[in-house]
Write a protein that holds these residues in place. Structure first.
Motif, PDB file in Angstrom:
ATOM      1  N   ASP A  85      30.112  36.773  38.043  1.00  0.00           N
ATOM      2  CA  ASP A  85      30.604  38.151  38.142  1.00  0.00           C
ATOM      3  C   ASP A  85      30.475  38.671  39.566  1.00  0.00           C
ATOM      4  O   ASP A  85      31.375  39.366  40.073  1.00  0.00           O
ATOM      5  CB  ASP A  85      29.842  39.066  37.179  1.00  0.00           C
ATOM      6  CG  ASP A  85      30.220  38.834  35.732  1.00  0.00           C
ATOM      7  OD1 ASP A  85      31.316  38.283  35.478  1.00  0.00           O
ATOM      8  OD2 ASP A  85      29.403  39.190  34.846  1.00  0.00           O
ATOM      9  N   ASP A  86      29.371  38.353  40.254  1.00  0.00           N
ATOM     10  CA  ASP A  86      29.191  38.776  41.638  1.00  0.00           C
ATOM     11  C   ASP A  86      30.260  38.171  42.532  1.00  0.00           C
ATOM     12  O   ASP A  86      30.816  38.842  43.405  1.00  0.00           O
ATOM     13  CB  ASP A  86      27.802  38.385  42.149  1.00  0.00           C
ATOM     14  CG  ASP A  86      26.686  39.180  41.475  1.00  0.00           C
ATOM     15  OD1 ASP A  86      26.995  40.242  40.880  1.00  0.00           O
ATOM     16  OD2 ASP A  86      25.516  38.732  41.532  1.00  0.00           O
ATOM     17  N   LEU A  87      30.553  36.890  42.323  1.00  0.00           N
ATOM     18  CA  LEU A  87      31.600  36.241  43.116  1.00  0.00           C
ATOM     19  C   LEU A  87      32.957  36.888  42.844  1.00  0.00           C
ATOM     20  O   LEU A  87      33.765  37.072  43.761  1.00  0.00           O
ATOM     21  CB  LEU A  87      31.655  34.745  42.797  1.00  0.00           C
ATOM     22  CG  LEU A  87      30.496  33.905  43.317  1.00  0.00           C
ATOM     23  CD1 LEU A  87      30.585  32.493  42.764  1.00  0.00           C
ATOM     24  CD2 LEU A  87      30.481  33.888  44.826  1.00  0.00           C
ATOM     25  N   ASP A  88      33.203  37.236  41.602  1.00  0.00           N
ATOM     26  CA  ASP A  88      34.461  37.897  41.251  1.00  0.00           C
ATOM     27  C   ASP A  88      34.548  39.255  41.943  1.00  0.00           C
ATOM     28  O   ASP A  88      35.611  39.634  42.455  1.00  0.00           O
ATOM     29  CB  ASP A  88      34.549  38.047  39.736  1.00  0.00           C
ATOM     30  CG  ASP A  88      35.916  38.500  39.279  1.00  0.00           C
ATOM     31  OD1 ASP A  88      36.923  38.044  39.876  1.00  0.00           O
ATOM     32  OD2 ASP A  88      35.990  39.300  38.325  1.00  0.00           O
ATOM     33  N   ASP A  89      33.430  39.975  41.986  1.00  0.00           N
ATOM     34  CA  ASP A  89      33.408  41.266  42.679  1.00  0.00           C
ATOM     35  C   ASP A  89      33.671  41.084  44.170  1.00  0.00           C
ATOM     36  O   ASP A  89      34.380  41.899  44.789  1.00  0.00           O
ATOM     37  CB  ASP A  89      32.062  41.966  42.466  1.00  0.00           C
ATOM     38  CG  ASP A  89      31.872  42.432  41.032  1.00  0.00           C
ATOM     39  OD1 ASP A  89      32.888  42.540  40.302  1.00  0.00           O
ATOM     40  OD2 ASP A  89      30.705  42.662  40.632  1.00  0.00           O
ATOM     41  N   GLU A  90      33.112  40.039  44.761  1.00  0.00           N
ATOM     42  CA  GLU A  90      33.358  39.769  46.178  1.00  0.00           C
ATOM     43  C   GLU A  90      34.831  39.530  46.433  1.00  0.00           C
ATOM     44  O   GLU A  90      35.382  39.989  47.431  1.00  0.00           O
ATOM     45  CB  GLU A  90      32.546  38.563  46.642  1.00  0.00           C
ATOM     46  CG  GLU A  90      31.078  38.833  46.839  1.00  0.00           C
ATOM     47  CD  GLU A  90      30.326  37.603  47.325  1.00  0.00           C
ATOM     48  OE1 GLU A  90      30.935  36.767  48.025  1.00  0.00           O
ATOM     49  OE2 GLU A  90      29.143  37.482  46.995  1.00  0.00           O
ATOM     50  N   MET A  96      42.499  41.819  48.166  1.00  0.00           N
ATOM     51  CA  MET A  96      43.687  40.972  48.127  1.00  0.00           C
ATOM     52  C   MET A  96      44.751  41.719  47.347  1.00  0.00           C
ATOM     53  O   MET A  96      44.608  41.950  46.160  1.00  0.00           O
ATOM     54  CB  MET A  96      43.372  39.626  47.479  1.00  0.00           C
ATOM     55  CG  MET A  96      42.420  38.789  48.295  1.00  0.00           C
ATOM     56  SD  MET A  96      42.269  37.130  47.639  1.00  0.00           S
ATOM     57  CE  MET A  96      43.828  36.450  48.115  1.00  0.00           C
ATOM     58  N   ASN A  97      45.755  42.130  48.021  1.00  0.00           N
ATOM     59  CA  ASN A  97      46.842  42.874  47.410  1.00  0.00           C
ATOM     60  C   ASN A  97      47.752  41.900  46.674  1.00  0.00           C
ATOM     61  O   ASN A  97      48.132  40.860  47.203  1.00  0.00           O
ATOM     62  CB  ASN A  97      47.621  43.628  48.500  1.00  0.00           C
ATOM     63  CG  ASN A  97      48.598  44.605  47.907  1.00  0.00           C
ATOM     64  OD1 ASN A  97      48.864  44.569  46.707  1.00  0.00           O
ATOM     65  ND2 ASN A  97      49.129  45.476  48.746  1.00  0.00           N
ATOM     66  N   GLU A  98      48.114  42.255  45.455  1.00  0.00           N
ATOM     67  CA  GLU A  98      48.982  41.366  44.670  1.00  0.00           C
ATOM     68  C   GLU A  98      50.352  41.210  45.301  1.00  0.00           C
ATOM     69  O   GLU A  98      51.061  40.252  45.063  1.00  0.00           O
ATOM     70  CB  GLU A  98      49.123  41.896  43.236  1.00  0.00           C
ATOM     71  CG  GLU A  98      47.868  41.782  42.422  1.00  0.00           C
ATOM     72  CD  GLU A  98      48.055  42.303  41.001  1.00  0.00           C
ATOM     73  OE1 GLU A  98      49.209  42.520  40.591  1.00  0.00           O
ATOM     74  OE2 GLU A  98      47.050  42.490  40.320  1.00  0.00           O
TER      75      GLU A  98
END
Length: 139
Positions: A85-90, A96-98
């Motif tokens: 989850d922390d990596l996902d938050d990073e 990163m704009n879609e």
């Protein structure tokens, strides 16, 4: 009329014969099953099934033990999920704009102007941005 009566009588007679044969076969099967069931003890069958269940549990335990990794610390699954989850938050923080197109993909403008695309050798490219095959190679 008469033929129909004869046919009905013949059908009834055949049905009775077939039913009698079926009852005889069922009696024979019944006697055979009773004789075979004398060899079985339901308690023994239950005991065998209980033993088989225990043996299968033992086999699964052995497989689990043999499947363990050597020299690896035990990891707490909750800790690993928290780290994920922390990596996902990073990644979310990287903003990163879609709508951003990676450099390896064709941009929307280039796709819209695909007929205008030309490669570095001034050769024509197809709708995918790949060099067109020369006509002489097509024949």
């Amino acid at each position: 009329g008469q033929q129909m009566n004869v046919d009905n009588a013949k059908y009834a007679q055949q049905s009775i014969k077939d039913n009698a044969d079926m009852v005889t076969a069922m009696k024979t099967a019944n006697a055979g099953l009773k004789a075979q069931m004398k060899d079985f003890n339901i308690d023994e069958v239950e005991d065998v099934m209980d033993d088989m269940t225990e043996l299968m549990d033992d086999v699964n335990d052995i497989n689990e033990i043999l499947g363990e990794a050597w020299g690896m610390d035990d990891f707490d699954e909750d800790d690993l999920l928290d780290e994920l989850d922390d990596l996902d938050d990073e990644l979310d923080d990287l903003d990163m704009n879609e709508d951003d197109v990676p450099s390896y993909m064709v941009s929307a403008n280039a796709a819209a102007n695909q007929n205008k695309l030309v490669d570095n050798d001034n050769g024509a490219v197809d709708e995918y941005g790949l060099p067109k095959v020369p006509e002489k190679l097509m024949n």
